[in-house]
Each structure stands twice: as C-alpha cells, then as structure tokens.
Design a protein around this motif. Structure first.
Motif, PDB file in Angstrom:
ATOM      1  N   LYS A 226       0.415  -5.363 -12.973  1.00  0.00           N
ATOM      2  CA  LYS A 226      -0.625  -4.729 -13.786  1.00  0.00           C
ATOM      3  C   LYS A 226      -1.737  -4.157 -12.921  1.00  0.00           C
ATOM      4  O   LYS A 226      -2.179  -4.774 -11.949  1.00  0.00           O
ATOM      5  N   TYR A 227      -2.203  -2.958 -13.315  1.00  0.00           N
ATOM      6  CA  TYR A 227      -3.368  -2.329 -12.682  1.00  0.00           C
ATOM      7  C   TYR A 227      -4.588  -2.720 -13.503  1.00  0.00           C
ATOM      8  O   TYR A 227      -4.724  -2.311 -14.666  1.00  0.00           O
ATOM      9  N   THR A 228      -5.439  -3.536 -12.930  1.00  0.00           N
ATOM     10  CA  THR A 228      -6.538  -4.128 -13.690  1.00  0.00           C
ATOM     11  C   THR A 228      -7.881  -3.416 -13.489  1.00  0.00           C
ATOM     12  O   THR A 228      -8.839  -3.729 -14.186  1.00  0.00           O
ATOM     13  N   LYS A 229      -7.943  -2.460 -12.573  1.00  0.00           N
ATOM     14  CA  LYS A 229      -9.224  -1.808 -12.289  1.00  0.00           C
ATOM     15  C   LYS A 229      -9.739  -1.030 -13.496  1.00  0.00           C
ATOM     16  O   LYS A 229     -10.919  -1.101 -13.848  1.00  0.00           O
ATOM     17  N   LYS A 318       3.842  -7.879  -2.544  1.00  0.00           N
ATOM     18  CA  LYS A 318       2.970  -7.087  -3.418  1.00  0.00           C
ATOM     19  C   LYS A 318       2.530  -5.780  -2.764  1.00  0.00           C
ATOM     20  O   LYS A 318       2.544  -4.719  -3.402  1.00  0.00           O
ATOM     21  N   ALA A 319       2.158  -5.815  -1.486  1.00  0.00           N
ATOM     22  CA  ALA A 319       1.673  -4.611  -0.804  1.00  0.00           C
ATOM     23  C   ALA A 319       2.772  -3.554  -0.728  1.00  0.00           C
ATOM     24  O   ALA A 319       2.510  -2.350  -0.908  1.00  0.00           O
ATOM     25  N   HIS A 320       3.999  -3.977  -0.502  1.00  0.00           N
ATOM     26  CA  HIS A 320       5.129  -3.038  -0.455  1.00  0.00           C
ATOM     27  C   HIS A 320       5.378  -2.442  -1.844  1.00  0.00           C
ATOM     28  O   HIS A 320       5.611  -1.230  -1.970  1.00  0.00           O
ATOM     29  N   PHE A 321       5.309  -3.268  -2.851  1.00  0.00           N
ATOM     30  CA  PHE A 321       5.506  -2.827  -4.229  1.00  0.00           C
ATOM     31  C   PHE A 321       4.497  -1.742  -4.588  1.00  0.00           C
ATOM     32  O   PHE A 321       4.838  -0.703  -5.166  1.00  0.00           O
ATOM     33  N   ILE A 322       3.249  -1.973  -4.237  1.00  0.00           N
ATOM     34  CA  ILE A 322       2.183  -1.007  -4.530  1.00  0.00           C
ATOM     35  C   ILE A 322       2.419   0.306  -3.788  1.00  0.00           C
ATOM     36  O   ILE A 322       2.245   1.395  -4.348  1.00  0.00           O
ATOM     37  N   VAL A 329       1.219   9.521  -7.115  1.00  0.00           N
ATOM     38  CA  VAL A 329      -0.124   9.865  -7.598  1.00  0.00           C
ATOM     39  C   VAL A 329      -0.979  10.385  -6.458  1.00  0.00           C
ATOM     40  O   VAL A 329      -0.708  10.134  -5.280  1.00  0.00           O
ATOM     41  N   GLN A 330      -2.027  11.122  -6.827  1.00  0.00           N
ATOM     42  CA  GLN A 330      -2.947  11.637  -5.819  1.00  0.00           C
ATOM     43  C   GLN A 330      -3.728  10.495  -5.174  1.00  0.00           C
ATOM     44  O   GLN A 330      -3.896  10.461  -3.953  1.00  0.00           O
ATOM     45  N   SER A 331      -4.195   9.584  -6.007  1.00  0.00           N
ATOM     46  CA  SER A 331      -4.954   8.450  -5.473  1.00  0.00           C
ATOM     47  C   SER A 331      -4.897   7.295  -6.467  1.00  0.00           C
ATOM     48  O   SER A 331      -4.884   7.507  -7.678  1.00  0.00           O
ATOM     49  N   ILE A 332      -4.860   6.108  -5.908  1.00  0.00           N
ATOM     50  CA  ILE A 332      -4.899   4.889  -6.715  1.00  0.00           C
ATOM     51  C   ILE A 332      -5.486   3.806  -5.823  1.00  0.00           C
ATOM     52  O   ILE A 332      -5.276   3.812  -4.604  1.00  0.00           O
ATOM     53  N   ASP A 333      -6.242   2.906  -6.373  1.00  0.00           N
ATOM     54  CA  ASP A 333      -6.876   1.856  -5.579  1.00  0.00           C
ATOM     55  C   ASP A 333      -5.884   0.706  -5.389  1.00  0.00           C
ATOM     56  O   ASP A 333      -5.573  -0.006  -6.347  1.00  0.00           O
ATOM     57  N   PRO A 334      -5.367   0.511  -4.174  1.00  0.00           N
ATOM     58  CA  PRO A 334      -4.398  -0.573  -3.975  1.00  0.00           C
ATOM     59  C   PRO A 334      -4.975  -1.955  -4.275  1.00  0.00           C
ATOM     60  O   PRO A 334      -4.236  -2.891  -4.566  1.00  0.00           O
ATOM     61  N   LYS A 335      -6.313  -2.061  -4.211  1.00  0.00           N
ATOM     62  CA  LYS A 335      -6.948  -3.331  -4.546  1.00  0.00           C
ATOM     63  C   LYS A 335      -7.179  -3.490  -6.046  1.00  0.00           C
ATOM     64  O   LYS A 335      -7.644  -4.536  -6.498  1.00  0.00           O
TER      65      LYS A 335
END
Length: 402
Positions: A226-229, A318-322, A329-335
C-alpha cells in the motif's frame, strides 16, 4: 439426512453466482452452499485486487475473452443496481521501451477482435488521464476498467441468495461422497446434483469423483504493497505490457474502490494451498505434493518457471518491489509506501502431463456432478457470465432439463 436439488461446495464468488443463476432459472429448486469457513469470500474471492478487467488480454477463442468482456458490464451494472461502491477510474497500459510496443499492438489487436474498447494515446494524451504515468511513445487506455470492493460484492450476493431461499452451511468441510450424499465435518447431505466450486481444493474434490485426473492445483501467493503517503499521486490503474505466455500481469499500480493506491501483486510459488503467512494452514501432505511439482517445474524450466520463481522471491524485498513500480510513473515517493496488505492465494491449474499452466476456464462433469477445476483470473470479473455457462453445461449434461 437433508436433501437438496443442488449442493454447491464453496462460498466464493463462483459458488455464489452459480447459486444465483440456478435460482434465477428455477426458483422452486432447493439449493445450498457448503463452506468450510465461517463466512463467504474468506479466500481468493475476498482477497483479490477488486479490479474489474475489460477483456483485452485474452485470445479471441478463449472463454476468458468473452466472459471478461461480458462480466465487466454485468458486474458494473450489478454494483450500480444495488448501490455498491465502484471506482470507474480506467486503466493505462504503458511501455518501458521500444521493444514493448509490439506487445501494445498485440493487446490492441486482441481488444478489437474481442469487441473491447481500448484507445491509443500518445504521451501528451495520456497525461490527461494520469499526469504521473510514464510510457515510451504511446500507451493504451481502457475506459471500462473499474475497481470494486470484492468482499462487499460477495456479501451482497450472499444476501440476495438468502432472500431467494438458498441455504448456507458454514464450518462445513467436504470429506467424501458416497451414494448421492456428501459427508462433511458437519454431517451428511443428500443431493440431486453436486457442483464443486471449491477453488484451491477443487482438484482434490474432482479427483474424488473421477474428474480432472490430468490436473493439479499449484498455488501462487499474491501480495500488494500500500502507498500510504496520499491517494493522489496516481489517478488510474497503470499496468506494464505483460508477458502473454504466462497468466500473470506483472507489478502494477491499482486504484482501489476508495481511491487508495497499491502496487503488486507478487506471483510467488506457495508451498501449500493456504500458505498465507508463517505455518498457518500448513499441511504436510500438500507440502510434499506441491513442492514435488514445483521441483519438477524448476528442473525442467517449463514456461520459464525457474526465472519466474527467482524473480518473484526477490519481491519479498520491499525496496526491490518498489523499484519495479517506479519505472511506470514520472515520480513516486519510495518512502511513501507503508505495509504489505494481506496476501491472497491464486489457485492455478497445472497440466501434470505437459507441465504447463492452464490459462483458460476448465470444467468437467456428468449427469450428477460438475467440477470447476480452473476458475482462472480474472474469475471475479467473469463470474456472472461464467456461472451462466456452468449452468448451461449442467443442463446439457442432464439431458436438457435442470
């Protein structure tokens, strides 16, 4: 021992829609659903992505092509009729480089043959759908792809069936059959006709009746992150160009019914049928059988299983999955990604002779029972027309009468 005209084993979306279809055609017939869990939709039907697919991935001669197209329209209409939530957010299929453009062309060709709306867009046009999406040169847009809450849909179908006098028996697990009766953990039930819609266990029940002997179920674990940002960084479903030789669509962005964002799923080979987490649902017998087949697939590298297994296992990182999602996408916050959502298990049918995954619906039966061996993804989308097809086949097997 109570008798029913129809007994359905399995309270997932397929069992629910088959019961509904039986009652629509023959309201006076007695129908019951036997479910080993405490309620409906505990497994795949309540754990899937909730995406209503449009039907452009599949070859024109497949059952999936027709059922997905028709099922999309039927499920969207059902949700609107009953006031269920639906997010008609569409879908973009994007290319990462020039080599994937041929894949987009093939999807468009299939969509045209299947009668599914799929629209070419250049990079500028694509931004009107989702400014954050990224593609190489062009993309495809599916306006009819939508998202629903699968549990909410199943609960409404359960209530509709109850209103139509379908009986539910929960905590009732199939053990065996003999002489026109099924024996369960909650006693015995006599039937006029039996329908096996048991999902992960459909093959083992079918084998008990002498059907599906060339097949076995291989479970694959699907997990979303899930992207929670926020809920705004992605505004539509964004999918990569899939490898059409296997039934998995690759890591993608999904917009849920409430507008949330998630990436996934994995397609990790599981070691037993309910291998959700830890040792829950562990069965030593299943473990030996399933790992035996997975070892064969790994050694023979059938359908490139070796590479698939190794690639999928890496998605536990998780980091590889992200990173897999960031290229679309142009940009997404990995955190901005939070927790992994509860996993689901896909019941994928394997032909034991050819060691190939079966990519279309498979049912087998006779005048007394019918077995849904492969309710293959996207079975949730397909469920209503598929249920009608199953009942048609039952009618044919019984000599033209229900």
């Amino acid at each position: 021992m109570k008798r029913y005209d129809y007994i359905i084993i399995g309270g997932g979306i397929v069992g629910l829609t088959i019961a509904r279809e039986l009652k629509r055609r023959e309201p006076s017939r007695t129908v019951c659903i036997l479910e080993k869990e405490a309620d409906v939709a505990v497994h795949a039907s309540g754990r899937n992505s909730g995406v209503l697919h449009a039907g452009f991935y599949y070859t024109a001669n497949s059952l999936k092509a027709k059922f997905t197209r028709d099922g999309n329209a039927a499920m969207r209409a059902y949700c609107k009729e009953h006031g269920l939530r639906i997010n008609e957010c569409g879908k973009l299929v994007v290319a990462q480089d020039e080599s994937e453009l041929a894949g987009l062309e093939e999807l468009k060709r299939r969509a045209d043959i299947n009668g599914v709306e799929l629209v070419w867009m250049d990079e500028e046009e694509m931004k009107t759908i989702d400014p954050n999406a990224r593609t190489y040169g062009k993309a495809l847009y599916s306006p009819n792809t939508a998202s629903v809450d699968p549990v909410e849909v199943c609960m409404r179908l359960k209530q509709e069936n109850i209103e139509n006098d379908v009986e539910f028996h929960f905590h009732t697990q199939y053990k065996k059959h003999k002489g026109g009766a099924v024996y369960t953990t909650s006693g015995a039930y006599r039937y006029g006709y039996l329908i096996n819609a048991a999902g992960l266990y459909a093959d083992s029940i079918a084998h008990d009746f002498g059907f599906g002997l060339t097949y076995t179920i291989i479970p694959f674990k699907g997990i979303y992150l899930k992207y929670t940002k926020n809920k705004t960084d992605v505004t539509t479903n964004i999918y990569p160009v899939p490898n059409l030789r296997n039934p998995f669509l690759g890591v993608h962005y999904t917009k849920t019914v409430d507008g949330s964002i998630k990436i996934g799923p994995t397609a990790i080979p599981a070691f037993w049928r309910e291998n959700y987490s830890g040792f829950s649902g562990f069965s030593f017998k299943e473990f030996l059988q399933i790992v035996g087949y997975e070892a064969k697939l790994f050694l023979t590298n059938s359908f490139h299983f070796r590479r698939l297994a190794l690639e999928e296992m890496r998605k536990y990182i998780k980091a590889h999955f992200i990173r897999l999602g960031m290229s679309m996408v142009q940009s997404i916050d990995p955190k901005g990604f939070g927790h992994f959502l509860r996993p689901g298990i896909r019941a994928q049918l394997l032909n034991k002779q050819t060691l190939e995954l079966v990519q279309d619906f498979v049912i087998e039966g006779d005048g007394s029972s019918m077995h849904v061996l492969n309710a293959v993804s996207p079975a949730f989308t397909c469920s209503m027309p598929f249920a009608a097809y199953v009942v048609d086949q039952i009618t044919e097997k019984r000599g033209g009468t229900l």
